[in-house]
Design an enzyme around this catalytic site. Structure first.
Site, PDB file in Angstrom:
ATOM      1  N   SER A  41      47.218  42.003  47.397  1.00  9.23           N
ATOM      2  CA  SER A  41      46.935  42.656  48.676  1.00  9.23           C
ATOM      3  C   SER A  41      48.010  43.704  48.992  1.00  9.23           C
ATOM      4  CB  SER A  41      46.815  41.576  49.751  1.00  9.23           C
ATOM      5  OG  SER A  41      46.281  42.090  50.917  1.00  9.23           O
ATOM      6  N   ASP A  72      35.145  42.152  49.797  1.00  8.26           N
ATOM      7  CA  ASP A  72      36.479  42.579  50.201  1.00  8.26           C
ATOM      8  C   ASP A  72      36.428  44.059  50.583  1.00  8.26           C
ATOM      9  OD1 ASP A  72      39.176  43.175  50.430  1.00  8.26           O
ATOM     10  OD2 ASP A  72      39.746  42.445  48.449  1.00  8.26           O
ATOM     11  N   HIS A  83      38.591  38.379  49.956  1.00 16.03           N
ATOM     12  CA  HIS A  83      39.999  38.778  49.942  1.00 16.03           C
ATOM     13  C   HIS A  83      40.930  37.590  50.200  1.00 16.03           C
ATOM     14  CE1 HIS A  83      43.153  41.795  50.081  1.00 16.03           C
ATOM     15  NE2 HIS A  83      43.724  41.045  51.009  1.00 16.03           N
TER      16      HIS A  83
END
Ligand SMILES: *[C@@H]1O[C@H](CO)[C@@H](O)[C@H](O)[C@H]1NC(C)=O
Ligand SMILES: *[C@@H]1O[C@H](CO)[C@@H](O)[C@H](O)[C@H]1NC(C)=O
Length: 403
Positions: A189, A343, A373
């Site tokens: 991320s 995501d 995600h």
């Protein structure tokens, strides 16, 4: 009695309504995922209230999750764990105990959390980096870079960069018994964003002699120019990163000034004078037909030059690795990239993969159709997801074969 029953009924109905989230069919263990989503949503709502009441900043309230998940550095029979500092930045070190015939491999890891939350000592990250260290018999340096809103770009980048640079010195590598030909940067991320940016900057840094063998980017955020890509549109409300939260993270990385957040939310933050940068994130060119679906590409709507003058970070390579030119991408190391279907950041990953391939960078791109995600963080009770374990194991096995 009747009134109490009615209240109970209403309360249960409200709770069920709050927890129930329609999920895509391919998401396994839907009830667990719904509970996670509801938990994150509840914390988000509480953070919103605390922020509105002036009790604390939205991100500071979210940070309470990080604190609740904190575990102290604890060694076990396989790995010695300790908190220390590299180049004045806090890091958590994982050193395998098993004897090694020769030099070891090493992973410099950057945790996720939108540059605002998270830390190496969160249970999920501790598990991931401990497993990496144990199973690869590798030294892992997990970096506790400073976070927004106290610190904005480029502090996060500079912290992870100076740790990496410090660690790559031959004297430090040899102190930890690390093979200079087998070091990688990795992150998920926001941490994947930092890893990609670090790998790019190292290519230009004549002071660094050690070359990375690998970069591993797990559902990374790679650009803040176009926040209305098809993946942002179709995953606007998926767990656990709705579009509005991603917009908050991006804008908070650069400033707490709400005018940037509002401009980003309506995708009108890039000034006309930076229009040439759109070629690097032009999904009309960079996404394969099947990902464009029925979405129609429209030219960008430009925003005030004032915002970009005040907060130039969102146009900076070190924050948005997709903005690198082809020449700057050439020479990047072997890349592992993971994207998830559900995501908002899916298209960022696909476009980067496409650009790396075009620049001749060897890349392995895994796409998980059944994942959302942040899923690799859900590998411990109470929320232990099979898909999280599968992706985590695949990442570690890939590193084992390629690092
Ligand atoms: C240590 O490694 C062994 C062998 O892989 C494993 O069975 C054991 O569970 C590990 N211990 C911990 C605390 O993870
Ligand atoms: C994006 O790509 C499309 C298709 O090639 C092109 O028509 C459009 O002008 C490009 N837009 C920008 C802003 O580069």
């Amino acid at each position: 009695m009747g009134a109490k029953l009615l209240c109970l009924f209403l309360a249960s109905a409200l709770t069920a309504y709050y927890i129930y989230t329609p999920l895509p069919e391919d998401i396994e263990e839907p009830w667990k995922v719904m509970l996670v989503t509801a938990g994150f949503r509840a914390v988000g709502h509480l953070a919103e209230v605390a922020d509105q009441l002036g009790l604390m900043h939205y991100m500071e309230a979210l940070m309470l999750i990080t604190s609740a998940e904190y575990v102290a550095p604890t060694s076990d029979e396989n790995v010695t764990v300790m908190d220390t500092e590299f180049s004045n930045v806090a890091v958590r070190l994982y050193l395998p105990r098993k004897a090694s015939d020769g030099l070891r491999r090493a992973v410099v890891y950057f945790h996720g959390g939108g540059w605002c939350v998270g830390q190496a000592g969160m249970k999920g990250y501790d598990y991931l980096t401990r497993q990496t260290s144990h199973r690869l018999n590798a030294v892992v340096v997990s970096v506790n870079y400073r976070l927004a809103p106290q610190h904005h770009f480029p502090v996060q980048f500079e912290d992870v960069y100076s740790v990496t640079k410090f660690f790559l010195q031959s004297s430090v590598l040899s102190q930890y018994g690390v093979d200079p030909d087998r070091v990688c940067v990795a992150g998920d991320s926001a941490g994947g964003n930092l890893a990609a940016a670090v790998a790019q900057q190292l290519l230009e840094d004549s002071e660094v002699k050690t070359k990375l063998k690998v970069q591993a980017l797990i559902y990374p955020a790679l650009q803040a120019l176009d926040l209305n890509l098809p993946s942002y549109r179709q995953n606007e409300n998926k767990p656990i990163l709705p579009k509005l939260l991603m917009v908050k993270f991006w804008s908070e990385y650069f400033t707490s000034d709400l005018s940037l957040r509002e401009a980003m939310a309506s995708n009108r933050h890039v000034p006309l004078e930076s229009s040439h940068l759109f070629q690097f994130v032009n999904w009309s060119n960079l996404l394969p037909e099947e990902l464009k679906k029925d979405h129609v590409y429209t030219s960008p709507t430009y925003g005030s030059p004032e915002l970009a003058r005040k907060y130039p970070g969102f146009l900076d390579l070190r924050a948005a690795p997709l903005l690198a030119s082809d020449a700057q991408l050439r020479g990047l190391p072997l890349t592992y990239l993971l994207t998830c279907e559900h995501d908002v950041l899916w298209d960022d990953g696909v476009m980067y993969a496409r650009r790396l391939q075009a620049a001749g960078v060897p890349i392995v791109h895994d796409h998980a159709k059944d994942a959302f995600h942040g899923v690799m963080m859900f590998v411990l009770s109470p929320v232990n997801l099979a898909v999280g374990h599968r992706l985590l194991n695949r990442y570690i096995e890939w590193l084992n074969e390629n690092l």
